[in-house]
Design a protein around this motif. Structure first.
Motif, mmCIF file in Angstrom:
data_model
loop_
_atom_site.group_PDB
_atom_site.id
_atom_site.type_symbol
_atom_site.label_atom_id
_atom_site.label_comp_id
_atom_site.label_asym_id
_atom_site.label_seq_id
_atom_site.Cartn_x
_atom_site.Cartn_y
_atom_site.Cartn_z
ATOM 1 N N GLU A 7 0.817 -1.241 -0.447
ATOM 2 C CA GLU A 7 -0.422 -0.059 -0.214
ATOM 3 C C GLU A 7 0.484 1.267 0.232
ATOM 4 N N THR A 8 1.734 1.147 0.455
ATOM 5 C CA THR A 8 2.792 2.953 0.794
ATOM 6 C C THR A 8 4.449 2.062 -0.276
ATOM 7 N N MET A 9 4.961 2.797 -0.172
ATOM 8 C CA MET A 9 6.756 3.175 -0.808
ATOM 9 C C MET A 9 7.252 3.965 -0.223
ATOM 10 N N ARG A 10 9.183 4.017 -0.414
ATOM 11 C CA ARG A 10 9.455 4.677 -0.299
ATOM 12 C C ARG A 10 10.147 5.509 -1.329
ATOM 13 N N CYS A 11 10.344 7.184 -1.350
ATOM 14 C CA CYS A 11 10.603 7.551 -2.233
ATOM 15 C C CYS A 11 11.257 9.305 -1.382
ATOM 16 N N VAL A 12 12.054 9.547 -2.174
ATOM 17 C CA VAL A 12 13.018 10.505 -2.024
ATOM 18 C C VAL A 12 12.534 12.252 -2.599
ATOM 19 N N ILE A 13 12.299 13.128 -1.423
ATOM 20 C CA ILE A 13 11.439 14.247 -2.056
ATOM 21 C C ILE A 13 12.896 15.649 -1.617
ATOM 22 N N SER A 14 12.947 16.476 -1.963
ATOM 23 C CA SER A 14 13.236 17.725 -1.345
ATOM 24 C C SER A 14 12.487 18.935 -0.945
ATOM 25 N N PRO A 15 11.566 18.882 0.438
ATOM 26 C CA PRO A 15 10.993 19.289 1.051
ATOM 27 C C PRO A 15 11.272 20.756 1.253
ATOM 28 N N GLU A 16 12.785 21.172 1.106
ATOM 29 C CA GLU A 16 13.592 22.803 1.132
ATOM 30 C C GLU A 16 14.419 22.591 0.381
ATOM 31 N N PRO A 17 14.319 24.080 0.126
ATOM 32 C CA PRO A 17 15.670 23.931 -0.833
ATOM 33 C C PRO A 17 16.952 23.072 -0.319
ATOM 34 N N GLY A 18 18.382 22.673 -0.413
ATOM 35 C CA GLY A 18 18.873 21.736 0.335
ATOM 36 C C GLY A 18 18.734 20.658 0.657
ATOM 37 N N GLN A 19 17.821 20.362 1.006
ATOM 38 C CA GLN A 19 17.396 19.193 1.687
ATOM 39 C C GLN A 19 16.399 17.352 0.783
ATOM 40 N N LEU A 20 17.417 16.471 1.043
ATOM 41 C CA LEU A 20 16.828 15.291 0.896
ATOM 42 C C LEU A 20 15.661 14.649 1.881
ATOM 43 N N GLU A 21 14.746 13.883 1.107
ATOM 44 C CA GLU A 21 14.443 13.444 2.830
ATOM 45 C C GLU A 21 13.935 11.802 2.249
ATOM 46 N N LEU A 22 13.914 10.798 1.799
ATOM 47 C CA LEU A 22 13.040 9.676 2.039
ATOM 48 C C LEU A 22 12.166 8.774 3.181
ATOM 49 N N VAL A 23 11.113 9.530 2.245
ATOM 50 C CA VAL A 23 9.324 9.624 3.244
ATOM 51 C C VAL A 23 8.747 8.379 2.395
ATOM 52 N N GLU A 24 7.850 7.901 3.263
ATOM 53 C CA GLU A 24 7.020 7.001 3.029
ATOM 54 C C GLU A 24 5.370 7.343 2.393
ATOM 55 N N ARG A 25 5.197 6.957 1.559
ATOM 56 C CA ARG A 25 4.533 7.429 0.322
ATOM 57 C C ARG A 25 3.548 6.332 0.536
ATOM 58 N N PRO A 26 1.705 7.198 0.114
ATOM 59 C CA PRO A 26 1.084 5.568 -0.642
ATOM 60 C C PRO A 26 2.274 5.028 -1.694
ATOM 61 N N LEU A 27 1.423 4.054 -2.431
ATOM 62 C CA LEU A 27 1.335 3.726 -3.914
ATOM 63 C C LEU A 27 0.607 4.655 -5.139
ATOM 64 N N ALA A 97 11.308 8.460 -10.081
ATOM 65 C CA ALA A 97 12.292 7.445 -10.345
ATOM 66 C C ALA A 97 12.654 6.959 -8.913
ATOM 67 N N TYR A 98 13.204 8.358 -8.038
ATOM 68 C CA TYR A 98 13.883 7.748 -6.487
ATOM 69 C C TYR A 98 12.652 7.074 -6.067
ATOM 70 N N ALA A 99 12.285 6.076 -6.202
ATOM 71 C CA ALA A 99 11.120 5.422 -4.891
ATOM 72 C C ALA A 99 11.495 4.004 -5.557
ATOM 73 N N ASP A 100 10.455 3.242 -4.800
ATOM 74 C CA ASP A 100 10.418 1.884 -4.854
ATOM 75 C C ASP A 100 10.000 1.343 -6.129
ATOM 76 N N TYR A 101 8.923 2.294 -6.401
ATOM 77 C CA TYR A 101 7.677 2.042 -7.577
ATOM 78 C C TYR A 101 7.250 3.217 -8.154
ATOM 79 N N CYS A 102 7.039 3.719 -9.722
ATOM 80 C CA CYS A 102 7.366 4.490 -10.384
ATOM 81 C C CYS A 102 6.373 5.246 -11.355
#
Length: 329
Positions: A7-27, A97-102
């Motif tokens: 139901e969920t997957m890991r993915c990479v976002i940039s919540p603020e300039p200069g930041q990288l965060e690995l988060v969990e989101r719905p598939l 593309a930086y995710a478990d599913y795309c």
């Protein structure tokens, strides 16, 4: 979608300039014409770094998840798709593309032949689409031409070398060290110039015996543009795809007129899906047979786990890489 998918997957976002965060989101759920791909590998590209800086946002409607290219296995289909479940594909995406599913538009997905590993396949779409549309379509590169490409050991530079070799184009590249000069020559460049110790304008004139080059593929911009024009033969084509040294340049108009030069350029990410699908269709009949025959595959640098995305970006920022960097979920 299949009940065995998470139901969920890991993915990479940039919540603020200069930041990288690995988060969990719905598939994500595939819409009409979309494939859901379980990502085996994703390519790292300089636009990803620009997005993290906050200066290259996703186009309207695109996900904020980073990553412009990937390879993996099709696990679900949207309405109207004809690709079989389980098919190995690589694809160009506007993000995600930086995710478990795309989600991948079926029109920009290419089959992964046995000649490529999944990491190699993931490193193909962005550079192949970019070099093909700019060097060969906008720059009209053809057998017998001479091209100058800056950043000779980058993903773009190495792909340009490989394609020029296949299509009979003589390619001169610039690099930032003697080690990279040697690497570019090993990949197949006909000549490589260390721009830190040599004036590339003078060297190009020497290499071409005063003739100049037919095409310049430029990702530097700024003060390189007038210098590039000095390297060009009559009827030469200058194609801009980035501007690492500045978005403005002083153009010697008299040179344009006297030697009938052409200045053009493009970006890829914001182009329409229709355009990208058209390019993919063209590549299926031109470059992809070389891939299937084992004659074209990307030059690979290091591979990093998805959780080490910061290290992957740091390697690209440092400029020590040769070829493509990949993330492996």
């Amino acid at each position: 979608m299949a009940s065995d998918l998470p139901e969920t997957m890991r993915c990479v976002i940039s919540p603020e300039p200069g930041q990288l965060e690995l988060v969990e989101r719905p598939l994500p759920v595939p819409g009409t014409g979309e494939l859901l791909v379980k990502v085996a590998a994703a390519g790292v590209n300089r636009p990803d770094l620009l997005q993290v800086k906050g200066v290259y946002p996703p186009p309207p409607g695109a996900t904020d998840v980073l990553g412009l290219e990937l390879a993996g296995e099709v696990v679900a289909l949207g309405e109207g798709c004809g690709t079989a479940l389980g098919t190995r594909v690589c694809g160009l995406v506007a993000g995600g593309a930086y995710a478990d599913y795309c989600l991948v538009p079926e029109g920009t997905a290419l089959p992964v032949p046995e000649t490529l590993s999944m990491a190699e396949a993931a490193a193909m779409p962005e550079t192949l689409f970019t070099v093909w549309t700019n060097l060969f379509e906008r720059g009209f590169a053809a057998e017998g031409d001479i091209a100058l490409v800056h950043g000779g050991t980058s993903g773009i530079g190495t792909m340009a070398i490989l394609l020029c070799r296949l299509y009979g184009v003589t390619i001169i590249v610039t690099c930032g060290s003697e080690e990279k000069v040697e690497a570019a020559l090993d990949v197949g460049a006909h000549a490589a110039i260390n721009y830190k110790t040599e004036d590339f304008v003078d060297r190009v004139k020497d290499i071409t015996e005063g003739r100049g080059v037919d095409i310049v593929l430029d990702m530097v911009g700024g003060d390189y543009v007038p210098r590039n024009l000095s390297c060009m033969a009559e009827e030469g084509r200058h194609v801009s795809i980035a501007f690492q040294r500045g978005a403005e340049a002083t153009i010697p108009i008299v040179q344009l007129m006297r030697r009938r030069l052409t200045l053009t350029g493009s970006t890829l990410r914001a182009r329409s899906l229709r355009f990208k699908t058209m390019v993919a269709d063209e590549l299926r009949g031109t470059a992809w047979p070389f891939v299937e025959g084992g004659r074209l595959k990307p030059v690979m640098d290091e591979r990093f786990p998805l959780a080490e995305v910061e290290a992957a970006h740091a390697r690209m920022v440092a400029g020590d890489h040769v070829g493509k960097i990949a993330l492996i979920p």
